[in-house]
Design an enzyme around this catalytic site. Structure first.
Site, PDB file in Angstrom:
ATOM      1  N   CYS A   1      -8.556  -9.208  10.701  1.00 16.93           N
ATOM      2  CA  CYS A   1      -7.262  -9.104  11.399  1.00 16.93           C
ATOM      3  C   CYS A   1      -7.418  -8.990  12.908  1.00 16.93           C
ATOM      4  CB  CYS A   1      -6.475  -7.917  10.866  1.00 16.93           C
ATOM      5  SG  CYS A   1      -6.208  -8.007   9.100  1.00 16.93           S
TER       6      CYS A   1
ATOM      7  N   HIS B   1      -1.233  -6.276  15.853  1.00 22.03           N
ATOM      8  CA  HIS B   1      -1.476  -6.897  14.549  1.00 22.03           C
ATOM      9  C   HIS B   1      -0.396  -6.433  13.571  1.00 22.03           C
ATOM     10  CE1 HIS B   1      -2.995  -8.164  10.811  1.00 22.03           C
ATOM     11  NE2 HIS B   1      -3.356  -6.961  10.419  1.00 22.03           N
TER      12      HIS B   1
ATOM     13  N   ASN C   1       1.578  -9.552   6.215  1.00 27.29           N
ATOM     14  CA  ASN C   1       0.327  -9.435   6.967  1.00 27.29           C
ATOM     15  C   ASN C   1      -0.436 -10.756   6.851  1.00 27.29           C
ATOM     16  OD1 ASN C   1      -2.234  -8.901   7.924  1.00 27.29           O
ATOM     17  ND2 ASN C   1      -2.451  -6.932   6.849  1.00 27.29           N
TER      18      ASN C   1
HETATM   19  O1  UT7 Z   1      -4.560  -5.962   7.979  1.00 28.55           O
HETATM   20  C1  UT7 Z   1      -5.595  -5.041   7.987  1.00 28.55           C
HETATM   21  C2  UT7 Z   1      -5.076  -3.744   8.143  1.00 28.55           C
HETATM   22  N1  UT7 Z   1      -4.306  -3.329   6.985  1.00 28.55           N
HETATM   23  C3  UT7 Z   1      -3.487  -2.349   7.135  1.00 28.55           C
HETATM   24  O2  UT7 Z   1      -3.338  -1.889   8.252  1.00 28.55           O
HETATM   25  C4  UT7 Z   1      -2.816  -1.727   5.944  1.00 28.55           C
HETATM   26  C5  UT7 Z   1      -2.847  -0.253   6.134  1.00 28.55           C
HETATM   27  N2  UT7 Z   1      -2.295   0.520   5.033  1.00 28.55           N
HETATM   28  C6  UT7 Z   1      -0.983   0.518   4.740  1.00 28.55           C
HETATM   29  O3  UT7 Z   1      -0.195  -0.184   5.324  1.00 28.55           O
HETATM   30  C7  UT7 Z   1      -0.505   1.479   3.681  1.00 28.55           C
HETATM   31  O4  UT7 Z   1      -1.532   2.383   3.373  1.00 28.55           O
HETATM   32  C8  UT7 Z   1      -0.027   0.776   2.385  1.00 28.55           C
HETATM   33  C9  UT7 Z   1       1.268   0.046   2.648  1.00 28.55           C
HETATM   34  C10 UT7 Z   1      -1.080  -0.193   1.910  1.00 28.55           C
HETATM   35  C11 UT7 Z   1       0.223   1.807   1.298  1.00 28.55           C
HETATM   36  O5  UT7 Z   1       1.199   2.748   1.740  1.00 28.55           O
HETATM   37  P1  UT7 Z   1       0.992   4.290   1.460  1.00 28.55           P
HETATM   38  O6  UT7 Z   1       2.176   4.982   1.963  1.00 28.55           O
HETATM   39  O7  UT7 Z   1      -0.361   4.649   2.033  1.00 28.55           O
HETATM   40  O8  UT7 Z   1       1.015   4.341  -0.118  1.00 28.55           O
HETATM   41  P2  UT7 Z   1      -0.128   4.840  -1.126  1.00 28.55           P
HETATM   42  O9  UT7 Z   1      -1.253   3.848  -1.135  1.00 28.55           O
HETATM   43  O10 UT7 Z   1      -0.455   6.260  -0.787  1.00 28.55           O
HETATM   44  O11 UT7 Z   1       0.623   4.789  -2.510  1.00 28.55           O
HETATM   45  C12 UT7 Z   1       1.722   5.628  -2.771  1.00 28.55           C
HETATM   46  C13 UT7 Z   1       2.214   5.358  -4.173  1.00 28.55           C
HETATM   47  C14 UT7 Z   1       1.110   5.393  -5.231  1.00 28.55           C
HETATM   48  O12 UT7 Z   1       1.668   5.971  -6.393  1.00 28.55           O
HETATM   49  P3  UT7 Z   1       1.368   7.525  -6.743  1.00 28.55           P
HETATM   50  O13 UT7 Z   1      -0.133   7.606  -6.858  1.00 28.55           O
HETATM   51  O14 UT7 Z   1       1.909   8.305  -5.594  1.00 28.55           O
HETATM   52  O15 UT7 Z   1       2.098   7.715  -8.019  1.00 28.55           O
HETATM   53  C15 UT7 Z   1       0.831   3.932  -5.497  1.00 28.55           C
HETATM   54  O16 UT7 Z   1       0.361   3.700  -6.809  1.00 28.55           O
HETATM   55  O17 UT7 Z   1       2.784   4.050  -4.228  1.00 28.55           O
HETATM   56  C16 UT7 Z   1       2.196   3.323  -5.333  1.00 28.55           C
HETATM   57  N3  UT7 Z   1       2.171   1.915  -4.980  1.00 28.55           N
HETATM   58  C17 UT7 Z   1       3.203   1.084  -5.193  1.00 28.55           C
HETATM   59  N4  UT7 Z   1       4.421   1.292  -5.737  1.00 28.55           N
HETATM   60  C18 UT7 Z   1       5.253   0.242  -5.798  1.00 28.55           C
HETATM   61  C19 UT7 Z   1       1.163   1.212  -4.391  1.00 28.55           C
HETATM   62  N5  UT7 Z   1       1.545  -0.068  -4.195  1.00 28.55           N
HETATM   63  C20 UT7 Z   1       2.812  -0.168  -4.686  1.00 28.55           C
HETATM   64  C21 UT7 Z   1       3.731  -1.230  -4.780  1.00 28.55           C
HETATM   65  N6  UT7 Z   1       4.941  -0.974  -5.317  1.00 28.55           N
HETATM   66  N7  UT7 Z   1       3.465  -2.465  -4.309  1.00 28.55           N
END
Ligand code: UT7
Length: 335
Positions: A121, A259, A289
């Site tokens: 990225c 980004h 992204n």
């Molecule tokens: O391009 C390179 C750089 N990339 C980035 O900068 C991405 C950086 N990271 C992020 O943007 C975020 O960490 C994410 C968007 C990927 C995830 O957001 P988050 O607020 O960190 O969510 P999480 O991973 O902590 O997940 C929270 C909950 C989990 O459920 P539990 O364990 O709390 O029950 C996940 O299983 O959300 C669940 N979850 C989803 N639910 C519905 C994960 N993906 C999804 C989904 N739909 N697509």
């Protein structure tokens, strides 16, 4: 360690043309919710993404890149024959071997030096650094393309990544210009953080075989929280360092083009820099992204929205797999 790599005033190099290619097919969050255990509400509130473009089966990264390149050349009023080199920033090349850039140069009908640069990225910022040095030291016009078909690299059954990425390409033609500035640049990398975001298999470390196919480890995996935290810190730090090097303050920045991974990351970076959120370009709501393509796509989007004026100081900042990061300044030149 982050390193300063260019003259404090930047190189006398301008963007002469800017072009993009977004695949025709648009996939909304609701479309994804039909095939994955997710929802428009989750995706929008966690990331800001509403839709993404997805390449047609016959389209690969070089096709998107070549289309964006043609658009950028037309925008610059230049023929491909004017190019001295072609650099494609991508982490989703057409082939593991060989590079995508020669395919793009060939599609443009030129046989100039052409090579890929993989900083994920951060690839577009890295490629601008390489290209600006080439242009400033006499090579002539250089084409820089950020192009990805990341929807081919994510597991369509893994909701934690499948909802995040989109396909697309953005290209710029860089030319010498004594009245413009490209730089300074601050780039950094930390391979110790590689496993935060990678494809564990399918390369030379663990070649593709039946076992890999079964455990699906050739697909992209991400520790989202770690990437998120590192992205905020590294993008903010490198942006600050670039401003310090250039002896500018955040008040001198007309537009931040970060980004486009997550609107919460962009908001946090802007807040830490003390930059009003409306001066941070947000295009990920429509593109998702797109990794190395995200910054040129967002630049193009900003221009379409009338947010770029002649002489504007634009700050670019990125963080991505590797881990890699970087920031730079550029002077926007209206042509
Ligand atoms: O391009 C390179 C750089 N990339 C980035 O900068 C991405 C950086 N990271 C992020 O943007 C975020 O960490 C994410 C968007 C990927 C995830 O957001 P988050 O607020 O960190 O969510 P999480 O991973 O902590 O997940 C929270 C909950 C989990 O459920 P539990 O364990 O709390 O029950 C996940 O299983 O959300 C669940 N979850 C989803 N639910 C519905 C994960 N993906 C999804 C989904 N739909 N697509």
């Amino acid at each position: 360690m982050t390193a300063s790599t260019t003259p404090a005033g930047g190189w006398p190099v301008a963007i002469a043309g800017l072009g993009v290619r977004l695949p025709d097919r648009v996939v909304t969050n609701d479309d994804l919710a039909e095939v994955l255990d997710t929802s428009d509400e989750w995706i929008r509130t966690r990331t800001g993404i509403r839709q993404r473009h997805v390449a047609a089966p016959e389209e690969a990264t070089s096709d998107l890149a070549a289309a964006a390149a043609r658009d950028a050349l037309a925008d610059a009023g230049l023929e491909a024959a004017a190019l001295a080199a072609v650099i494609v920033a991508t982490t989703s090349p057409d082939h593991a071997v060989s590079a995508t850039a020669p395919l793009v140069a060939s599609a443009l009908g030129v046989a100039v030096p052409a090579f890929d640069l993989n900083a994920a990225c951060s690839g577009f910022v890295y490629a601008l650094r390489v290209a600006s040095g080439m242009v400033a030291t006499g090579d002539g016009a250089v084409l820089v393309v950020g192009a990805e078909t990341l929807t081919r690299v994510v597991d369509p059954e893994d909701r934690s990544v499948a909802v995040l990425f989109g396909d697309g390409a953005g290209a710029v033609v860089l030319v010498p210009d004594p009245d413009a500035r490209l730089g300074p640049f601050v780039l950094g990398a930390d391979g110790g953080g590689a496993s935060m975001l990678w494809t564990a298999s399918g390369g030379t470390r663990r070649p593709f075989d039946a076992e890999v196919l079964a455990d699906r480890s050739h697909y992209l995996t991400m520790r989202g929280g770690d990437v998120y935290r590192n992205a905020v810190v590294r993008m903010t730090e490198s942006a600050r360092e670039v401003l310090e090097l250039a002896e500018l303050s955040v008040g001198d920045v007309d537009l931040l083009v970060g980004h486009q991974a997550n609107v919460r990351i962009l908001d946090a970076v802007a807040a830490r820099l003390g930059l009003p959120a409306q001066l941070s370009q947000v295009s990920l709501d429509r593109h998702g992204n797109t990794s190395a393509a995200s910054i040129p796509l967002a630049l193009w989007d900003a221009r379409e929205q009338g947010k770029l004026r002649d002489g504007d100081t634009v700050l670019l900042a990125a963080f991505g797999a590797g881990a890699t990061w970087g920031a730079c300044l550029l002077t926007w030149k209206e042509r």
